[in-house]
Design a protein around this motif. Structure first.
Motif, PDB file in Angstrom:
ATOM      1  N   ARG A 246      67.400  -3.034 140.576  1.00 42.68           N
ATOM      2  CA  ARG A 246      66.732  -2.254 141.688  1.00 42.68           C
ATOM      3  C   ARG A 246      66.984  -0.597 141.429  1.00 42.68           C
ATOM      4  O   ARG A 246      66.181   0.278 142.113  1.00 42.68           O
ATOM      5  CB  ARG A 246      67.124  -2.863 142.911  1.00 42.68           C
ATOM      6  N   CYS A 247      68.155  -0.179 140.819  1.00 45.77           N
ATOM      7  CA  CYS A 247      68.541   1.198 140.725  1.00 45.77           C
ATOM      8  C   CYS A 247      68.074   1.659 139.533  1.00 45.77           C
ATOM      9  O   CYS A 247      67.970   2.918 139.307  1.00 45.77           O
ATOM     10  CB  CYS A 247      69.907   1.197 140.911  1.00 45.77           C
ATOM     11  N   HIS A 248      67.198   0.756 138.677  1.00 47.20           N
ATOM     12  CA  HIS A 248      66.431   1.150 137.415  1.00 47.20           C
ATOM     13  C   HIS A 248      67.590   1.972 136.629  1.00 47.20           C
ATOM     14  O   HIS A 248      67.226   2.893 135.911  1.00 47.20           O
ATOM     15  CB  HIS A 248      65.454   2.366 137.796  1.00 47.20           C
ATOM     16  N   VAL A 249      68.599   1.130 136.283  1.00 50.39           N
ATOM     17  CA  VAL A 249      69.690   1.434 135.453  1.00 50.39           C
ATOM     18  C   VAL A 249      69.521   0.429 134.311  1.00 50.39           C
ATOM     19  O   VAL A 249      69.851  -0.705 134.737  1.00 50.39           O
ATOM     20  CB  VAL A 249      70.923   1.548 136.027  1.00 50.39           C
ATOM     21  N   PRO A 250      69.714   0.847 132.922  1.00 49.87           N
ATOM     22  CA  PRO A 250      69.535  -0.271 131.897  1.00 49.87           C
ATOM     23  C   PRO A 250      70.928  -1.087 132.129  1.00 49.87           C
ATOM     24  O   PRO A 250      72.123  -0.559 132.293  1.00 49.87           O
ATOM     25  CB  PRO A 250      69.577   0.543 130.831  1.00 49.87           C
ATOM     26  N   LEU A 251      70.820  -2.296 131.915  1.00 52.35           N
ATOM     27  CA  LEU A 251      71.879  -3.234 131.971  1.00 52.35           C
ATOM     28  C   LEU A 251      71.951  -3.969 130.605  1.00 52.35           C
ATOM     29  O   LEU A 251      71.265  -4.524 129.975  1.00 52.35           O
ATOM     30  CB  LEU A 251      71.506  -4.391 132.979  1.00 52.35           C
TER      31      LEU A 251
ATOM     32  N   SER B   5      65.238 -12.135 119.300  1.00 51.98           N
ATOM     33  CA  SER B   5      64.227 -12.884 119.793  1.00 51.98           C
ATOM     34  C   SER B   5      63.814 -12.750 121.206  1.00 51.98           C
ATOM     35  O   SER B   5      62.435 -13.098 121.692  1.00 51.98           O
ATOM     36  CB  SER B   5      64.489 -14.393 119.341  1.00 51.98           C
ATOM     37  N   ARG B   6      64.559 -12.487 122.037  1.00 52.44           N
ATOM     38  CA  ARG B   6      64.330 -11.927 123.405  1.00 52.44           C
ATOM     39  C   ARG B   6      63.931 -10.484 123.853  1.00 52.44           C
ATOM     40  O   ARG B   6      63.883  -9.960 124.816  1.00 52.44           O
ATOM     41  CB  ARG B   6      65.127 -12.611 124.409  1.00 52.44           C
ATOM     42  N   SER B   7      63.899  -9.821 122.502  1.00 53.18           N
ATOM     43  CA  SER B   7      63.336  -8.080 122.636  1.00 53.18           C
ATOM     44  C   SER B   7      64.579  -7.532 123.389  1.00 53.18           C
ATOM     45  O   SER B   7      63.989  -6.377 124.004  1.00 53.18           O
ATOM     46  CB  SER B   7      61.853  -8.043 123.272  1.00 53.18           C
ATOM     47  N   MET B   8      65.888  -7.823 123.216  1.00 47.66           N
ATOM     48  CA  MET B   8      66.968  -7.336 123.697  1.00 47.66           C
ATOM     49  C   MET B   8      67.524  -6.343 122.416  1.00 47.66           C
ATOM     50  O   MET B   8      67.570  -6.833 121.298  1.00 47.66           O
ATOM     51  CB  MET B   8      68.197  -8.133 124.130  1.00 47.66           C
ATOM     52  N   ALA B   9      67.677  -4.963 122.631  1.00 47.71           N
ATOM     53  CA  ALA B   9      68.471  -4.234 121.822  1.00 47.71           C
ATOM     54  C   ALA B   9      69.764  -4.943 121.351  1.00 47.71           C
ATOM     55  O   ALA B   9      70.529  -5.372 122.264  1.00 47.71           O
ATOM     56  CB  ALA B   9      68.394  -2.939 122.262  1.00 47.71           C
TER      57      ALA B   9
ATOM     58  N   VAL C  19      69.023  -5.814 129.060  1.00 47.67           N
ATOM     59  CA  VAL C  19      68.021  -5.337 127.927  1.00 47.67           C
ATOM     60  C   VAL C  19      68.809  -5.196 126.660  1.00 47.67           C
ATOM     61  O   VAL C  19      68.143  -4.693 125.676  1.00 47.67           O
ATOM     62  CB  VAL C  19      67.405  -4.108 128.489  1.00 47.67           C
ATOM     63  N   GLY C  20      70.095  -5.225 126.592  1.00 48.44           N
ATOM     64  CA  GLY C  20      70.841  -4.874 125.589  1.00 48.44           C
ATOM     65  C   GLY C  20      72.051  -5.903 125.438  1.00 48.44           C
ATOM     66  O   GLY C  20      72.567  -6.349 126.457  1.00 48.44           O
ATOM     67  N   CYS C  21      72.345  -5.972 123.987  1.00 46.20           N
ATOM     68  CA  CYS C  21      73.538  -6.768 123.838  1.00 46.20           C
ATOM     69  C   CYS C  21      74.481  -6.130 122.881  1.00 46.20           C
ATOM     70  O   CYS C  21      74.064  -5.682 121.600  1.00 46.20           O
ATOM     71  CB  CYS C  21      72.914  -8.230 122.802  1.00 46.20           C
ATOM     72  N   GLU C  22      75.569  -5.812 123.550  1.00 43.67           N
ATOM     73  CA  GLU C  22      76.793  -5.030 122.565  1.00 43.67           C
ATOM     74  C   GLU C  22      77.580  -5.852 121.929  1.00 43.67           C
ATOM     75  O   GLU C  22      78.269  -6.973 122.640  1.00 43.67           O
ATOM     76  CB  GLU C  22      77.438  -4.224 123.869  1.00 43.67           C
ATOM     77  N   PHE C  23      78.096  -5.407 120.831  1.00 41.46           N
ATOM     78  CA  PHE C  23      79.010  -6.363 119.965  1.00 41.46           C
ATOM     79  C   PHE C  23      78.703  -7.571 119.902  1.00 41.46           C
ATOM     80  O   PHE C  23      79.976  -8.191 120.449  1.00 41.46           O
ATOM     81  CB  PHE C  23      80.631  -5.715 120.419  1.00 41.46           C
TER      82      PHE C  23
END
Length: 420
Positions: free
Chosen positions: A226-231, A267-271, A251-255
């Motif tokens: 809701r705060c429009h911050v990438p998670l 496959s889920r369009s996550m960075a 939206v992203g997968c770290e390490f």
């Protein structure tokens, strides 16, 4: 004043110009990028020699500030001093947009307690808005699963717009980064000098809270969206974990700990973000997924410096040389790749007309690439010294030098001075 920077190979975030391209810019932004000669439109022309002209590097995850403030356990330095010193260090590494990874966890050690972490966030924002900052400082808030005390503080920072990026991390033993209790003990005893009994107590507390902790994470993730911050999610070890965090809006997968987890994220369009130190060393410090493998397998979208900022500049050139990755693809991993995740509007990580002039001039003539110039917002904030230039100072040995006396900085004089 309009500056025309030209001469070397230019990478604009997408395309690598083989040579002869240049960029026209001022402090309002980039005016033109072209293979044509733009010198007639400039007030000054700067030739980069054979150096690369790149977008300023974008680093989404690095917790080096913790070490700069607390160099040794319990030995603390003023945060503004630490930020000023780190700011200069980052400029020499070619980084123009830097996300300080600040961790929020309950009953944690060092700087990771909720109130201390919140103060560090405020310190970063204060420094970023001051004349002392030469690069752009951003905040990556990391929320530890099971942190009840940290949650309201983290949410307050979100509401105030003080977090530019957020991530979920779970350091509970038995999964993720710490698949075994031995790995958990090795890290916490080495980093915080805890005894076996102390790490066992900490591990038991984390395991006990983990069963009910994820409902808090679900609620927090909704607020992040809701705060429009990438998670982002941290240290995902299997496809099921990736599926879970994706449903929460990550939206992203770290390490990612395993190649299977990285592939599921793609496959889920996550960075997928992997570590530049991992690239340089050729292996993970925790014996997890090799960053080089992730890149070769085509599942990596960005590199982050994690804990060693200088690695970020070296990694793409190493991947090109050792792994055969096209240079444009390698350079995108530290510029436009991470920029797309942080700023979908593309205000960093690219050299395009209308964008801020954040530019790194990088020499590859030595054994390791080095930054010759760094421009942030069209201002020259760092100028390196070429091999042809003399060292700007020399040591003058006093005539009355006695045994045990060493020259101080007062004996340093510019080499350009005429001495008799």
């Amino acid at each position: 004043m309009k500056t025309y920077l030209h001469g070397g190979r230019l990478f604009d975030g997408e395309k690598l110009y083989d040579g002869g391209a240049g960029i026209l810019f001022d402090q309002r932004g980039i005016l033109e990028v072209s293979s044509k000669d733009l010198s007639s439109a400039a007030d000054r022309c700067v030739h980069s020699g054979r150096s690369f002209i790149l977008p300023g590097l974008v680093d989404l995850h690095c917790d080096v500030l913790e070490k700069c403030i607390e160099m040794r356990p319990g030995v603390l330095f003023d945060p503004q001093f630490a930020l000023a010193a780190l700011d200069r260090r980052l400029a020499t590494a070619g980084i123009t947009t830097f996300c300080h990874a600040v961790s929020f966890t309950d009953n944690e050690l060092g700087l990771r307690s909720p109130n201390t972490a919140a103060q560090v966030v405020c310190d970063i924002k204060t420094f970023d808005s001051s004349p002392c900052a030469s690069i752009r400082h951003r905040v990556h808030g990391r929320f530890e699963v099971g942190s009840d005390q940290a949650r309201p503080i983290f949410e307050d920072l979100l509401h105030k717009g003080l977090l530019d990026l957020a991530s979920i991390m779970d350091h509970t033993p038995g999964q993720g980064q710490f698949r075994t209790l031995e790995a958990f003990h090795r890290y916490y005893s080495g980093t915080y000098k805890l005894s076996q009994a102390e790490t066992e107590s900490l591990a038991k507390a984390k395991i006990h809270k983990s069963h009910s902790a994820w409902q808090n994470v679900v609620d927090l993730a909704g607020m992040v969206r809701r705060c429009h911050v990438p998670l982002l999610s941290h240290d995902d070890d299997n496809p099921a974990k990736v599926q879970l965090v994706h449903t929460l809006g990550a939206v992203g997968c770290e390490f990612p700990v395993s190649l299977e987890a990285a592939r599921e994220a793609k496959s889920r369009s996550m960075a997928v973000l992997v570590g530049a130190p991992n690239v340089l060393r050729g292996a993970s410090s925790n014996s997890h997924l090799s960053a080089r493998t992730a890149v070769v397998e085509g599942v990596a979208d960005a590199l982050v410096s994690d804990y060693y900022p200088e690695c970020l500049l070296q990694a793409p050139f190493l991947l090109h040389r050792l792994c055969g990755l096209p240079l444009s693809s390698a350079l995108a991993l530290v510029t436009s790749g991470p920029a797309r995740l942080l700023d979908p509007h593309g205000r960093c990580g690219y050299l395009k007309p209308g964008l801020p002039a954040d530019i790194a001039v990088v020499s590859t003539e030595g054994p390791w690439p080095s930054v010759s110039q760094l421009w942030v917002g069209g201002r020259l904030v760092y100028q390196g010294r070429s091999k042809s230039q003399p060292f700007p100072y020399c040591i003058v040995i006093p005539e009355n030098l006695t045994e045990g006396h060493f020259p101080t900085t007062s004996h340093l004089v510019p080499t350009s001075w005429n001495r008799t």
